[in-house]
Design a protein around this motif. Structure first.
Motif, PDB file in Angstrom:
ATOM      1  N   VAL A 243       0.859  -1.181   0.000  1.00 25.21           N
ATOM      2  CA  VAL A 243       0.000   0.000   0.000  1.00 25.21           C
ATOM      3  C   VAL A 243       0.890   1.224   0.000  1.00 25.21           C
ATOM      4  O   VAL A 243       1.968   1.234   0.602  1.00 25.21           O
ATOM      5  CB  VAL A 243      -0.952  -0.015   1.221  1.00 25.21           C
ATOM      6  CG1 VAL A 243      -0.172  -0.124   2.517  1.00 25.21           C
ATOM      7  CG2 VAL A 243      -1.843   1.229   1.243  1.00 25.21           C
ATOM      8  N   ALA A 244       0.455   2.262  -0.715  1.00 28.66           N
ATOM      9  CA  ALA A 244       1.245   3.498  -0.804  1.00 28.66           C
ATOM     10  C   ALA A 244       0.382   4.688  -0.401  1.00 28.66           C
ATOM     11  O   ALA A 244      -0.816   4.557  -0.131  1.00 28.66           O
ATOM     12  CB  ALA A 244       1.782   3.677  -2.222  1.00 28.66           C
ATOM     13  N   HIS A 245       0.997   5.865  -0.361  1.00 31.37           N
ATOM     14  CA  HIS A 245       0.266   7.085  -0.017  1.00 31.37           C
ATOM     15  C   HIS A 245      -0.803   7.377  -1.075  1.00 31.37           C
ATOM     16  O   HIS A 245      -0.638   7.012  -2.242  1.00 31.37           O
ATOM     17  CB  HIS A 245       1.234   8.263   0.083  1.00 31.37           C
ATOM     18  CG  HIS A 245       2.147   8.188   1.267  1.00 31.37           C
ATOM     19  ND1 HIS A 245       3.517   8.115   1.162  1.00 31.37           N
ATOM     20  CD2 HIS A 245       1.888   8.160   2.593  1.00 31.37           C
ATOM     21  CE1 HIS A 245       4.056   8.067   2.367  1.00 31.37           C
ATOM     22  NE2 HIS A 245       3.099   8.085   3.252  1.00 31.37           N
ATOM     23  N   PRO A 246      -1.872   8.034  -0.685  1.00 34.82           N
ATOM     24  CA  PRO A 246      -2.923   8.375  -1.651  1.00 34.82           C
ATOM     25  C   PRO A 246      -2.387   9.168  -2.834  1.00 34.82           C
ATOM     26  O   PRO A 246      -1.447   9.953  -2.707  1.00 34.82           O
ATOM     27  CB  PRO A 246      -3.903   9.221  -0.810  1.00 34.82           C
ATOM     28  CG  PRO A 246      -3.678   8.764   0.597  1.00 34.82           C
ATOM     29  CD  PRO A 246      -2.209   8.458   0.686  1.00 34.82           C
ATOM     30  N   ALA A 247      -2.996   8.934  -3.995  1.00 36.90           N
ATOM     31  CA  ALA A 247      -2.596   9.626  -5.222  1.00 36.90           C
ATOM     32  C   ALA A 247      -3.788   9.670  -6.153  1.00 36.90           C
ATOM     33  O   ALA A 247      -4.798   8.987  -5.943  1.00 36.90           O
ATOM     34  CB  ALA A 247      -1.422   8.907  -5.891  1.00 36.90           C
ATOM     35  N   SER A 248      -3.680  10.481  -7.185  1.00 35.41           N
ATOM     36  CA  SER A 248      -4.718  10.552  -8.219  1.00 35.41           C
ATOM     37  C   SER A 248      -4.385   9.553  -9.311  1.00 35.41           C
ATOM     38  O   SER A 248      -3.324   9.648  -9.929  1.00 35.41           O
ATOM     39  CB  SER A 248      -4.773  11.970  -8.805  1.00 35.41           C
ATOM     40  OG  SER A 248      -5.448  11.964 -10.054  1.00 35.41           O
TER      41      SER A 248
END
Length: 380
Positions: A243-248
């Motif tokens: 899982v990674a940081h939120p992004a568009s």
């Protein structure tokens, strides 16, 4: 019609024994390497394709179907078969492949069809020398993909297990993550998942009820843990999740996919046994992975000459727990269920034999590097 339904009629027509057999991918590659005659058609892909033929020792094998692990083959015995008969069988199997593909395409939901388009575009960009990092306009339907979402990468590699269908996995994910998800199949057994930011709000509310404020990364780790537990118990068993940081998605889908793939590769390489991988927890591993393998091995060899104590199971467990708990002596002793003085004795012993005191920052970093390199070198 199943394979067994047409074996007997085909055997009667050809007047020779006909069998349906399965071979591993490795066995199929061996057949190709040692073939007397070979026909692979116009396909240059390494994967077996319906209709491809291999001939050796008066036997002919023709591909019926294949997956990631094995090849289903038509095995024909006898040397009396005409070339036109073999070509006709290959052509029929190729034709059947096209028909199956058309039927499957017709059965796809609109959501899955759009996901397949995204998958094709992502794969092309990942293979390109100069990829485009933003989605083209025709793939950003509406404004949904411009919103920030939480990205996950799911990977399973369990030979012999049935692969989940898109619809099955999507339904399962919606039960955990609400309806606002984006599921994109990548390679076989690899799925890119985008979840709603509402998952973070749910985590925040739980933290508020417990009167304990979590950081963004702690919340993401908690969501990843819950998702992995659900998938492992209700879907296909053990799997790897990053899982990674939120992004568009519209702007960062390629960079995010590359980051998540690298994260899983690093996690599996340096931390065997772990199934949840977080990029912000693998910064040192990323740096070490960039060092040429020969230099890593040489440094490790020089370090381990100072003491074999590093690789004793008790010391390894002690040091890993110590580092996980931020070098806190009291918490480490509690976690290991040992007296504080017992832990101090072990750390003093390490200092005496190696000259490295892990209670000091500089030495702790060196020991951490040695342990990471040892894990990788031992497996190699």
């Amino acid at each position: 019609m199943s394979t067994t339904d047409w074996l007997k009629p085909l055997e009667h027509i050809l007047n020779c024994p006909v069998h349906a057999v399965s071979r591993s991918i490795a066995e199929w590659n061996d057949l190709i390497s040692n073939a007397d005659e070979l026909w692979l058609g116009e396909h240059s892909t390494p994967s077996p394709i319906e209709g491809q033929r291999v001939e050796k020792d008066n036997k002919t094998w023709i591909v019926i179907s294949s997956n990631e692990y094995e090849v289903n083959l038509l095995e024909l015995e006898g040397s009396a078969l005409q070339a036109t008969e073999k070509e006709l069988i290959s052509w029929t199997l190729q034709l059947n492949r096209g028909t199956v593909a058309e039927k499957r395409s017709a059965a796809l939901s609109e959501t899955e069809r759009q996901a397949m388009k995204l998958s094709d575009w992502i794969q092309k960009q990942l293979e390109a020398d100069e990829p485009a990092y933003s989605l083209p306009d025709h793939l950003t339907v509406g404004s949904r993909l411009f919103n920030e979402m939480i990205p996950f990468l799911l990977v399973t590699e369990q030979p012999g297990t049935q692969q989940a269908t898109y619809a099955d996995l999507e339904k399962l994910l919606r039960s955990f993550m609400s309806d606002d998800i984006l599921l994109i199949p990548l390679k076989s057994q690899e799925w890119l998942i985008w979840g709603s930011m509402s998952l973070l709000r749910d985590e925040d509310s739980d933290a508020f009820e417990e009167q304990e404020e979590e950081s963004l990364e702690e919340s993401l780790a908690s969501i990843g843990l819950g998702l992995h537990e659900m998938l492992a118990s209700e879907w296909i068993g053990e799997c790897h999740l990053a899982v990674a940081h939120p992004a568009s998605p519209a702007k960062g889908i390629i960079e995010t996919t590359m980051l998540l793939r690298e994260t899983i590769n690093l996690g599996r390489k340096f931390h065997v046994g772990r199934n949840i991988h977080l990029p912000w927890m693998l910064q040192l591993e990323r740096l070490l992975n960039a060092i040429p393998e020969l230099q890593r091995a040489k440094y490790l060899e020089q370090s381990l000459k100072r003491a074999d104590l590093f690789v004793e199971s008790e010391m390894l467990s002690t040091l890993e727990t110590f580092f996980t708990l931020d070098c806190n002596v009291s918490e480490t002793a509690k976690k290991l269920y040992i007296h504080r003085n017992t832990l101090l004795y072990r750390l003093d012993k390490l200092k005496q034999e190696t000259g490295l005191d892990v209670r000091q920052f500089r030495d702790a970093v060196l020991v951490k590097i040695i342990l990471l390199l040892y894990k990788v070198t031992k497996r190699n």
